[in-house]
Structure formats: structure tokens, C-alpha cells
Design an enzyme around this catalytic site. Structure first.
Site, PDB file in Angstrom:
ATOM      1  N   ARG A 188     -29.591  -7.382  28.431  1.00  0.00           N
ATOM      2  CA  ARG A 188     -28.484  -7.793  29.292  1.00  0.00           C
ATOM      3  C   ARG A 188     -28.865  -7.827  30.771  1.00  0.00           C
ATOM      4  O   ARG A 188     -28.112  -8.302  31.614  1.00  0.00           O
ATOM      5  CB  ARG A 188     -27.277  -6.867  29.054  1.00  0.00           C
ATOM      6  CG  ARG A 188     -26.650  -7.059  27.678  1.00  0.00           C
ATOM      7  CD  ARG A 188     -25.799  -5.868  27.232  1.00  0.00           C
ATOM      8  NE  ARG A 188     -26.614  -4.766  26.701  1.00  0.00           N
ATOM      9  CZ  ARG A 188     -26.118  -3.654  26.132  1.00  0.00           C
ATOM     10  NH1 ARG A 188     -24.811  -3.495  26.025  1.00  0.00           N
ATOM     11  NH2 ARG A 188     -26.935  -2.715  25.682  1.00  0.00           N
ATOM     12  N   GLY A 218     -33.225   0.507  17.334  1.00  0.00           N
ATOM     13  CA  GLY A 218     -32.056   1.352  17.576  1.00  0.00           C
ATOM     14  C   GLY A 218     -32.388   2.734  18.075  1.00  0.00           C
ATOM     15  O   GLY A 218     -33.527   3.215  17.975  1.00  0.00           O
TER      16      GLY A 218
HETATM   17  C1  UD1 Z   1     -25.646   3.563  23.482  1.00  0.00           C
HETATM   18  C2  UD1 Z   1     -24.880   4.252  22.373  1.00  0.00           C
HETATM   19  C3  UD1 Z   1     -23.386   4.221  22.738  1.00  0.00           C
HETATM   20  C4  UD1 Z   1     -23.177   4.918  24.058  1.00  0.00           C
HETATM   21  C5  UD1 Z   1     -24.063   4.299  25.155  1.00  0.00           C
HETATM   22  C6  UD1 Z   1     -23.991   5.171  26.373  1.00  0.00           C
HETATM   23  C7  UD1 Z   1     -26.049   3.947  20.258  1.00  0.00           C
HETATM   24  C8  UD1 Z   1     -26.125   3.167  19.017  1.00  0.00           C
HETATM   25  N1  UD1 Z   1     -25.118   3.563  21.143  1.00  0.00           N
HETATM   26  O1  UD1 Z   1     -25.218   2.209  23.537  1.00  0.00           O
HETATM   27  O2  UD1 Z   1     -22.645   4.883  21.745  1.00  0.00           O
HETATM   28  O3  UD1 Z   1     -21.821   4.839  24.429  1.00  0.00           O
HETATM   29  O4  UD1 Z   1     -25.430   4.243  24.714  1.00  0.00           O
HETATM   30  O5  UD1 Z   1     -24.656   4.613  27.458  1.00  0.00           O
HETATM   31  O6  UD1 Z   1     -26.787   4.872  20.434  1.00  0.00           O
HETATM   32  N2  UD1 Z   1     -33.355   2.548  23.140  1.00  0.00           N
HETATM   33  C9  UD1 Z   1     -34.586   2.792  22.587  1.00  0.00           C
HETATM   34  N3  UD1 Z   1     -34.911   2.161  21.430  1.00  0.00           N
HETATM   35  C10 UD1 Z   1     -34.082   1.297  20.819  1.00  0.00           C
HETATM   36  C11 UD1 Z   1     -32.819   1.050  21.401  1.00  0.00           C
HETATM   37  C12 UD1 Z   1     -32.484   1.696  22.566  1.00  0.00           C
HETATM   38  O7  UD1 Z   1     -35.374   3.576  23.103  1.00  0.00           O
HETATM   39  O8  UD1 Z   1     -34.460   0.766  19.779  1.00  0.00           O
HETATM   40  C13 UD1 Z   1     -32.995   3.233  24.403  1.00  0.00           C
HETATM   41  C14 UD1 Z   1     -32.750   2.273  25.555  1.00  0.00           C
HETATM   42  O9  UD1 Z   1     -33.922   2.057  26.303  1.00  0.00           O
HETATM   43  C15 UD1 Z   1     -31.673   3.003  26.353  1.00  0.00           C
HETATM   44  C16 UD1 Z   1     -30.954   3.854  25.326  1.00  0.00           C
HETATM   45  O10 UD1 Z   1     -31.806   3.935  24.201  1.00  0.00           O
HETATM   46  O11 UD1 Z   1     -32.247   3.838  27.343  1.00  0.00           O
HETATM   47  C17 UD1 Z   1     -29.611   3.288  24.907  1.00  0.00           C
HETATM   48  O12 UD1 Z   1     -29.789   1.977  24.393  1.00  0.00           O
HETATM   49  P1  UD1 Z   1     -28.794   0.801  24.722  1.00  0.00           P
HETATM   50  O13 UD1 Z   1     -29.244  -0.401  23.995  1.00  0.00           O
HETATM   51  O14 UD1 Z   1     -28.589   0.698  26.167  1.00  0.00           O
HETATM   52  O15 UD1 Z   1     -27.474   1.360  24.006  1.00  0.00           O
HETATM   53  P2  UD1 Z   1     -25.969   1.068  24.377  1.00  0.00           P
HETATM   54  O16 UD1 Z   1     -25.564  -0.233  23.819  1.00  0.00           O
HETATM   55  O17 UD1 Z   1     -25.742   1.285  25.813  1.00  0.00           O
HETATM   56 CA    CA Z   2     -27.031   1.633  27.532  1.00  0.00          CA
END
Ligand code: UD1
Ligand code: CA
Length: 495
Positions: free
Chosen positions: A20, A89
Site C-alpha cells: 500500500r 502472513g
Molecule cells: C496486522 C494484523 C491486524 C492488526 C494490524 C495492526 C494480522 C493478520 N493482522 O494487519 O490484526 O490490526 O496488523 O497494525 O496479523 N509481515 C511479515 N510477513 C508477512 C506479512 C507481514 O513480516 O508475511 C510484517 C509486516 O512487515 C508488518 C507486520 O508484519 O510489519 C504487519 O503486516 P501488515 O501486512 O502491515 O498487517 P496489517 O494488515 O496491518
Molecule cells: Ca500494518
């Protein structure tokens, strides 16, 4: 606060692409108050002194990892990078983190996200403490926010006990009205986390079987709860601390809030900020009491300002040191040191290696680079000072150029103490002007000037009488000249 060693493992999730953001730069490297998002999160977690500090990297891992190495070196931290090869995820990311720990690591695991930059060590510490105090298997940090769009919602039963978390995209219309959100920050018992992630993996089957083909860390909460283990939530009273950054609109909003807080901190510490709406500070800036910041000031990257100094209006300082009582007006400065009582600007450009001595002056439309001005030295107007040393009490005439570049190499000019150089001089480096020497206006100085000498390096003036009336007859200039000569003649007749 916390007894040392109460946290075994801290995991920072930083592998996501940050789609995003629409950026070529990994999201977690976008800066906020002069620090990449991931550094804010790593510093907050490191503050708890965990035995293991693991950062999960994936998207853009080469650059993220390289950055983490420099931060770790600067902070003296042992940061382990765990690689999540494909971003499947937050649950999958935590699996990668656990895989990078020594086999059989037990204890308590804190998981935080690299995109939640305002979370501080204190809040994380309270979460861990609460987790231990209550004897939970999982504790999630939540907050009640005005606009919960995009966040996972915290589900509670009628008794108020947490039952699970549902992601925004998977939530029902009724669940969308819940304002308590998941911050993405959890504390787990390591054994419970291992076990629950294993179940989640098996339940999901091969990747891509769920709505986004992702393993949600948030699902662990429901799994643990279903097993009858104690699950808890701690509400963070300050929603800004848990604000996530998913796009540039949120980056700007969180950045503005952090800036507001930094300014508030410095105002309470004795700094006058005339217009807080137009002043921006990096997080590592240091300001002494009675500093005044006028509107339109940006202080970046470790700038340090001494007591009583006045900065602005409209000045940008990066990696600069400004001494007590100095004034810096409408100036752009990088890597410069300005000593006590010095005056800079208006409209000055100080480049790296500029060192302006006590009570010295770099005035209007003056650029300096690799230049040292001794105490009380002055370059007041319209000059370029490159690769030069100017001694104490010396005055450089207006419109002087230190000619430092021969097209291939840079050379230095040294001007001694208490010298007086004329306006419109060129100092063709390498050249030395001795203590107490003078140079004539309009001189091009190519040879050393001994102490106390006057150097004149310009053509002698020659006046060609009557040239205008002979060569430009009938022009306004010729008429003006004739009139002046007549007037002069009348005057002599009268006498
Ligand atoms: C996530 C949470 C959501 C919460 C929000 C808070 C989940 C499924 N959702 O959503 O409930 O309200 O954060 O900010 O956990 N990341 C990885 N590997 C991945 C995916 C993500 O390391 O495969 C890391 C990203 O770099 C980031 C964090 O995890 O720092 C959160 O990922 P993001 O995709 O931003 O999740 P949200 O949609 O914000
Ligand atoms: Ca996030």
C-alpha cells in the site's frame, strides 16, 4: 520496572512488502523523524533487553538486513535476522522467527510489528509485565480507536473475555462496528506459540487455502482460547502508540503526531517554539534551554543546539552543532559546526566541513564548504568560501571567491589573523595571505601575500577624456556628460 531477563525473545516482524506504500523502498525503511520505521520498532523492543532479538526480513531483505546491521553496530545490539522467503502472513513470519532461535528456546516471546513506530519500551514492558502477572498464555495489546478501518478487531464474549481477533477483510458488518483493535503486538508463552502455530499450519493445509493465502498470527489467539488456556488483552490508553503505518497517508499522520510530541517535549524542557505547526524535528535532535525556533525550521539528523541560540525563520539544519547564543537565520546547513555567539545568514549555505568560530559571521548569500573561520572572523556578503582557513578577527570583503578548484583537484587557501581583504577578490588556491595583510578591492590573488603587506593585483585605472562625446555622440550619456561639463563651467565663471 521489569526484572532483567524476564523477556526471553523479542520478535519484530519486518518482512512484508508494504504494497500500500506503492514504493520501490521496503515500507519498513521509510523514515519517520529521521529513523526508518523498523529502527523505531527495534529500539523499542531492544529496550527490554531480551535474550534474543529477532527481526524477520523478507521483502527487500538485502537492504533491510544491511540497515539492521548498521543499527545493531551503533547500538551494540545482537540482532538476529530471520528470513521469511515468501510473505505468507504474520503467522508464517513468526514461524520463521522461531526457526532462527536456538533449538528448545522456551520462556516468553514478544512479537511486535516494524510498522507500528510510536510504540515505546515502556508500553511493551507493561504488556510483558501484565502477561506474567496474570499468568496468561497469550496477551494482546489493543486500543480503542475512532477509526478502526483496516485493523483486526478484538472479539469479546458477554463477560468481556477476549475470544479472538477477526481481520477487517474477514469481519462481518456487525464486527466492523467494533472499535477495539489489535495493535499487532502480542506476548506469548513460547511453548503455547509453537504448538498453536503448528496447528494453524495443519488446519490451513497448503498455502493459499485462506482468503489471502496467509497464515494469520491473529488466529493463534482463538486457537489458544479454544484449548481453554488463559488469553488476555491489555488496552493501551493512548491509541497513537499503536497506530500502524500501511500507506503514506498514515505515514504522514503518524509522523505529524510524533513531531508534535517531540516539540511538546522540548517546549517543556525550555525551548521556545514560536509556531509548532511549521517546525520539524528528527527524534535524535538535542536542544538546550532557551533555544528559540522561529517558524519554518527543520532540524534533522542529530543536530545539537546550545543554550539561547536562535534558529530561523526558515532554516534547515542537518547534522549540525550550533553553539550557545548563536543565531542562524534563513540558512541551509549540512554537517556544519557553528560556535558560540556566531551569526549565520540571512541566506547562507553551510556545507559539510564548515566550522564557524566563536562570534564569527557568515552573512548574506555566502556559501561555505570545508572552511574554518576563526573567532570573530567575518564573511559578511555574497561570497564563496571553499577549502579555506580564515584566521581570527579577519574580514573578507564582499563578493569574494575562494577559487578552490582547478578542474581536477581542490586546493586550500589560508588567510591569517586580522587580515582585511578587499571587496571582489579572487583567492586562487593554493595561496596564503599572511597575518594582518590587506588586499586591494578587485584583486585576483595568485601569489602568497606576506604578513602586513598590501597586495594589489588588478589593472591600473586609465581615464580617456571626452571619449563619450567623440564615440557616442547624441546619446543620453553624451548629453548628460555635456550638461555636467557646462554646469562645471558655470560654476567656475561664478567664482
Ligand atoms: C496486522 C494484523 C491486524 C492488526 C494490524 C495492526 C494480522 C493478520 N493482522 O494487519 O490484526 O490490526 O496488523 O497494525 O496479523 N509481515 C511479515 N510477513 C508477512 C506479512 C507481514 O513480516 O508475511 C510484517 C509486516 O512487515 C508488518 C507486520 O508484519 O510489519 C504487519 O503486516 P501488515 O501486512 O502491515 O498487517 P496489517 O494488515 O496491518
Ligand atoms: Ca500494518
Amino acid at each position: 520496572m521489569l526484572p532483567a531477563g524476564s523477556l526471553t525473545t523479542a520478535v519484530v516482524l519486518a518482512a512484508g512488502e508494504g504494497t500500500r506504500m506503492n514504493s520501490a523502498i521496503p515500507k519498513v525503511l521509510h523514515p519517520l523523524a529521521g529513523r526508518p520505521l523498523v529502527e523505531h520498532a527495534v529500539r523499542a523492543a531492544a529496550g527490554l533487553a531480551p535474550e534474543h532479538l529477532v527481526v524477520v526480513v523478507g521483502h527487500g531483505r538485502d537492504v533491510v538486513d544491511a540497515y539492521l546491521r548498521t543499527v545493531a553496530a551503533v547500538l551494540g545490539l545482537d540482532v538476529r535476522a530471520a528470513v521469511q522467503a515468501r510473505q505468507r502472513g504474520t503467522g508464517d513470519a513468526v514461524c520463521a522467527a522461531l526457526g532462527a532461535l536456538p533449538a528448545g528456546t522456551s520462556g516468553t516471546v514478544l512479537v511486535s510489528c516494524a510498522d507500528v513506530p510510536l510504540l515505546d519500551t515502556g508500553t511493551l514492558g507493561e504488556l510483558v509485565a501484565e502477561h506474567h502477572r496474570a499468568g496468561h498464555a497469550v496477551t494482546v495489546l489493543t486500543a480503542v480507536v475512532d477509526d478502526p478501518t483496516g485493523y483486526g478487531r478484538v472479539l469479546r464474549d458477554h463477560s468481556g473475555a477476549v475470544t479472538g481477533i477477526v481481520e477487517h477483510r474477514d469481519a462481518t458488518a456487525a464486527q466492523h462496528t467494533i472499535h477495539e483493535i489489535n495493535s499487532g503486538v502480542f506476548v506469548f508463552d513460547a511453548g503455547v506459540l509453537h504448538e498453536a502455530l503448528g496447528r494453524l499450519r495443519r488446519a490451513m493445509g497448503p498455502p493459499n487455502s485462506q482468503s489471502q493465502g496467509e497464515l494469520y498470527l491473529t488466529d493463534v489467539l482463538g486457537i489458544v482460547r479454544a484449548e481453554g488456556l488463559p488469553v488476555g488483552a491489555r488496552q493501551c490508553a493512548d491509541p497513537w502508540l499503536v497506530a500502524g503505518v500501511n500507506d503514506r497517508v498514515q505515514l504522514a499522520a503518524v509522523g505529524a503526531e510524533l513531531n508534535r510530541r517531540l516539540l511538546e517535549h522540548w517546549m517543556r524542557a525550555g525551548v521556545t517554539v514560536v509556531d509548532p505547526a511549521s517546525v520539524w524535528l528528527d527524534i535524535d535532535v538535542q536542544l538546550a534551554p532557551d533555544v528559540t525556533l522561529y517558524p519554518g525550521v527543520q532540524l534533522y539528523a542529530g543536530t545539537v543546539v546550545g543554550p539561547g541560540a536562535v534558529i530561523g525563520p526558515d532554516s534547515t539544519l542537518s547534522s549540525c552543532t550550533v553553539g550557545a547564543g548563536a543565531t542562524v537565520v534563513r540558512t541551509h546547513a549540512l554537517g556544519a559546526v557553528v560556535a558560540d555567539g556566531a551569526q549565520i545568514g540571512p541566506f547562507a549555505y553551510l556545507r559539510p566541513g564548515s566550522r564557524v568560530g566563536e562570534r564569527a559571521k557568515v552573512g548574506t548569500f555566502v556559501e561555505t564548504k570545508n572552511a574554518q573561520l576563526g573567532p570573530g572572523a567575518k564573511v559578511p556578503h555574497l561570497s564563496y568560501v571553499g577549502d579555506a582557513t580564515i584566521g581570527e578577527g579577519t574580514n573578507i570583503g564582499a563578493a569574494t571567491v575562494f577559487v578552490n578548484y582547478d578542474g581536477v583537484t581542490k586546493h586550500r587557501t589560508t588567510v591569517g589573523a586580522h587580515a582585511r581583504t578587499g571587496a571582489d577578490n579572487m583567492f586562487v588556491a593554493p595561496v596564503t595571505i599572511g597575518d594582518g595583510a590587506y588586499t586591494a578591492a578587485g584583486s585576483v590573488i595568485t601569489q602568497d601575500v606576506p604578513p602586513g603587506a598590501l597586495a594589489v593585483a588588478r589593472g591600473r585605472q586609465r581615464n580617456v577624456e571626452g571619449w563619450v562625446s567623440r564615440r557616442r555622440p547624441g546619446t543620453p550619456a553624451a548629453q548628460a556628460a555635456q550638461q555636467a561639463q557646462r554646469g562645471h563651467g558655470d560654476q567656475t565663471r561664478q567664482e
